[in-house]
Motif scaffolding. Structure first.
Motif, PDB file in Angstrom:
ATOM      1  N   UNK A 103      14.706 -10.482 -11.651  1.00  0.00           N
ATOM      2  CA  UNK A 103      14.827  -9.847 -10.349  1.00  0.00           C
ATOM      3  C   UNK A 103      15.515  -8.498 -10.460  1.00  0.00           C
ATOM      4  N   UNK A 104      15.732  -7.867  -9.332  1.00  0.00           N
ATOM      5  CA  UNK A 104      16.332  -6.531  -9.310  1.00  0.00           C
ATOM      6  C   UNK A 104      17.838  -6.593  -9.525  1.00  0.00           C
ATOM      7  N   UNK A 105      18.352  -5.583 -10.215  1.00  0.00           N
ATOM      8  CA  UNK A 105      19.792  -5.428 -10.355  1.00  0.00           C
ATOM      9  C   UNK A 105      20.465  -6.432 -11.260  1.00  0.00           C
ATOM     10  N   UNK A 106      19.690  -7.089 -12.130  1.00  0.00           N
ATOM     11  CA  UNK A 106      20.270  -8.139 -12.975  1.00  0.00           C
ATOM     12  C   UNK A 106      21.033  -7.579 -14.164  1.00  0.00           C
ATOM     13  N   UNK A 107      20.631  -6.423 -14.638  1.00  0.00           N
ATOM     14  CA  UNK A 107      21.247  -5.849 -15.829  1.00  0.00           C
ATOM     15  C   UNK A 107      20.445  -4.656 -16.294  1.00  0.00           C
ATOM     16  N   UNK A 121      21.996 -16.950 -24.238  1.00  0.00           N
ATOM     17  CA  UNK A 121      23.140 -16.826 -23.331  1.00  0.00           C
ATOM     18  C   UNK A 121      22.953 -15.662 -22.373  1.00  0.00           C
ATOM     19  N   UNK A 122      22.587 -14.503 -22.918  1.00  0.00           N
ATOM     20  CA  UNK A 122      22.384 -13.322 -22.071  1.00  0.00           C
ATOM     21  C   UNK A 122      21.190 -13.505 -21.142  1.00  0.00           C
ATOM     22  N   UNK A 123      20.141 -14.130 -21.642  1.00  0.00           N
ATOM     23  CA  UNK A 123      18.959 -14.368 -20.815  1.00  0.00           C
ATOM     24  C   UNK A 123      19.334 -15.168 -19.567  1.00  0.00           C
ATOM     25  N   UNK A 124      20.121 -16.204 -19.747  1.00  0.00           N
ATOM     26  CA  UNK A 124      20.542 -17.021 -18.599  1.00  0.00           C
ATOM     27  C   UNK A 124      21.449 -16.229 -17.667  1.00  0.00           C
ATOM     28  N   UNK A 125      22.375 -15.466 -18.240  1.00  0.00           N
ATOM     29  CA  UNK A 125      23.268 -14.661 -17.406  1.00  0.00           C
ATOM     30  C   UNK A 125      22.486 -13.638 -16.588  1.00  0.00           C
ATOM     31  N   UNK A 126      21.512 -13.011 -17.202  1.00  0.00           N
ATOM     32  CA  UNK A 126      20.708 -12.017 -16.492  1.00  0.00           C
ATOM     33  C   UNK A 126      19.922 -12.662 -15.355  1.00  0.00           C
ATOM     34  N   UNK A 127      19.391 -13.842 -15.603  1.00  0.00           N
ATOM     35  CA  UNK A 127      18.639 -14.547 -14.562  1.00  0.00           C
ATOM     36  C   UNK A 127      19.566 -15.012 -13.433  1.00  0.00           C
ATOM     37  N   UNK A 128      20.790 -15.396 -13.800  1.00  0.00           N
ATOM     38  CA  UNK A 128      21.770 -15.849 -12.803  1.00  0.00           C
ATOM     39  C   UNK A 128      22.529 -14.697 -12.153  1.00  0.00           C
ATOM     40  N   UNK A 129      22.274 -13.483 -12.633  1.00  0.00           N
ATOM     41  CA  UNK A 129      22.962 -12.278 -12.148  1.00  0.00           C
ATOM     42  C   UNK A 129      24.473 -12.365 -12.369  1.00  0.00           C
ATOM     43  N   UNK A 130      24.854 -12.917 -13.525  1.00  0.00           N
ATOM     44  CA  UNK A 130      26.272 -12.969 -13.890  1.00  0.00           C
ATOM     45  C   UNK A 130      26.573 -12.068 -15.088  1.00  0.00           C
ATOM     46  N   UNK A 131      25.541 -11.413 -15.614  1.00  0.00           N
ATOM     47  CA  UNK A 131      25.741 -10.509 -16.748  1.00  0.00           C
ATOM     48  C   UNK A 131      26.448  -9.239 -16.282  1.00  0.00           C
ATOM     49  N   UNK A 132      27.446  -8.798 -17.074  1.00  0.00           N
ATOM     50  CA  UNK A 132      28.117  -7.522 -16.830  1.00  0.00           C
ATOM     51  C   UNK A 132      28.289  -6.812 -18.169  1.00  0.00           C
ATOM     52  N   UNK A 133      28.770  -5.593 -18.123  1.00  0.00           N
ATOM     53  CA  UNK A 133      29.035  -4.863 -19.362  1.00  0.00           C
ATOM     54  C   UNK A 133      30.082  -5.577 -20.211  1.00  0.00           C
ATOM     55  N   UNK A 134      30.939  -6.360 -19.558  1.00  0.00           N
ATOM     56  CA  UNK A 134      31.975  -7.093 -20.285  1.00  0.00           C
ATOM     57  C   UNK A 134      31.443  -8.331 -20.996  1.00  0.00           C
ATOM     58  N   UNK A 194      16.578  -5.936 -21.030  1.00  0.00           N
ATOM     59  CA  UNK A 194      15.427  -6.752 -20.623  1.00  0.00           C
ATOM     60  C   UNK A 194      14.257  -6.546 -21.579  1.00  0.00           C
ATOM     61  N   UNK A 195      13.955  -5.284 -21.879  1.00  0.00           N
ATOM     62  CA  UNK A 195      12.835  -4.988 -22.779  1.00  0.00           C
ATOM     63  C   UNK A 195      13.149  -5.390 -24.216  1.00  0.00           C
ATOM     64  N   UNK A 196      14.407  -5.254 -24.606  1.00  0.00           N
ATOM     65  CA  UNK A 196      14.798  -5.674 -25.950  1.00  0.00           C
ATOM     66  C   UNK A 196      14.638  -7.172 -26.142  1.00  0.00           C
ATOM     67  N   UNK A 197      14.999  -7.940 -25.124  1.00  0.00           N
ATOM     68  CA  UNK A 197      14.843  -9.394 -25.205  1.00  0.00           C
ATOM     69  C   UNK A 197      13.363  -9.771 -25.245  1.00  0.00           C
ATOM     70  N   UNK A 198      12.530  -9.052 -24.498  1.00  0.00           N
ATOM     71  CA  UNK A 198      11.092  -9.340 -24.510  1.00  0.00           C
ATOM     72  C   UNK A 198      10.496  -9.087 -25.895  1.00  0.00           C
ATOM     73  N   UNK A 199      10.929  -8.020 -26.571  1.00  0.00           N
ATOM     74  CA  UNK A 199      10.436  -7.774 -27.924  1.00  0.00           C
ATOM     75  C   UNK A 199      11.079  -8.720 -28.941  1.00  0.00           C
ATOM     76  N   UNK A 200      12.296  -9.154 -28.681  1.00  0.00           N
ATOM     77  CA  UNK A 200      12.913 -10.203 -29.496  1.00  0.00           C
ATOM     78  C   UNK A 200      12.034 -11.454 -29.440  1.00  0.00           C
ATOM     79  N   UNK A 201      11.582 -11.800 -28.233  1.00  0.00           N
ATOM     80  CA  UNK A 201      10.714 -12.967 -28.065  1.00  0.00           C
ATOM     81  C   UNK A 201       9.373 -12.754 -28.756  1.00  0.00           C
TER      82      UNK A 201
END
Length: 223
Positions: A122-126, A187-200, A131-138
């Motif tokens: 969704x919008x504003x997740x990270x 871990x990051x994939x789930x955080x991004x989907x849950x909108x809990x990912x931050x720079x920290x 996002x694109x790096x994870x897609x190419x990782x996959x």
């Protein structure tokens, strides 16, 4: 009367042309529904079969690995007007018919794009580069024929940066999982989907900031 006959003939021809130019196929398999809309009458049907087979091979594996709530109905659109390679939104993957015709072996475009459906951030997740790096990782991990497309992760260069996205970021993520934090992508994939990912999140999960991780990677980038 001649005008009526001519008009009728023209309409039949026009309808036939539209029908030939756009075909729709619906496949139900493994609990998924894939609709394939082809706008290019000249597009190789064997290539369509490869797109379909790749979807049904890869998508269930991505769902199992990352997001069991991902969409079960997906649409592939083979687009004659689209000028890029492919893009995804709302469960629809748009492929450039021109690109796929010129690069028929680059079948793992499917893997990258359907990973975006699985991501479902969704919008504003990270950051988009992640996002694109994870897609190419996959794509690197689950792709069915990256070698056939001559698709590989790039060697490290000093001019690169972690936010270059796509393969550069994918390689960086692989290095982190190998040397610092296993399963970080999940871990990051789930955080991004849950909108809990931050720079920290980088420091919380690895003990280092993303800049510190990149510096360590640049010093010894072997994977």
């Amino acid at each position: 009367m001649k005008k009526v006959i001519f008009l009728s003939t023209f309409l039949i021809f026009a309808i036939s042309a539209v029908s030939n130019a756009q075909s729709t196929e619906v496949l139900n398999k493994k609990g998924y529904k894939l609709t394939v809309i082809n706008q290019d009458a000249a597009f190789d049907k064997a290539e369509i079969v490869k797109l379909e087979e790749t979807f049904f091979e890869v998508y269930p594996r991505l769902e199992k690995e990352y997001n069991k709530k991902t969409l079960k109905e997906v649409t592939f659109l083979i687009d004659t007007a689209y000028g890029g390679v492919a893009e995804t939104g709302g469960g629809v993957v748009k492929f450039s018919s021109k690109y796929m015709t010129k690069h028929p072996k680059d079948i793992d475009v499917v893997t990258h794009e359907v990973m975006h459906i699985v991501q479902g951030y969704g919008d504003g997740a990270g950051p988009g580069w992640l996002t694109e790096g994870i897609a190419d990782y996959a794509r690197n991990k689950f792709g069915v024929d990256n070698a056939g497309a001559n698709w590989t992760l790039p060697a490290f260069k000093s001019t690169q940066n972690y936010d270059n996205a796509y393969r550069v970021t994918a390689r960086f993520l692989i290095w982190i999982e190998k040397n610092v934090k296993p399963n970080l992508v999940k871990t990051f994939d789930k955080q991004l989907r849950d909108h809990t990912f931050t720079d920290d999140s980088w420091k919380k999960e690895t003990g280092k900031t993303v800049d510190e991780l990149w510096a360590a990677y640049a010093a010894n980038p072997a994977i």
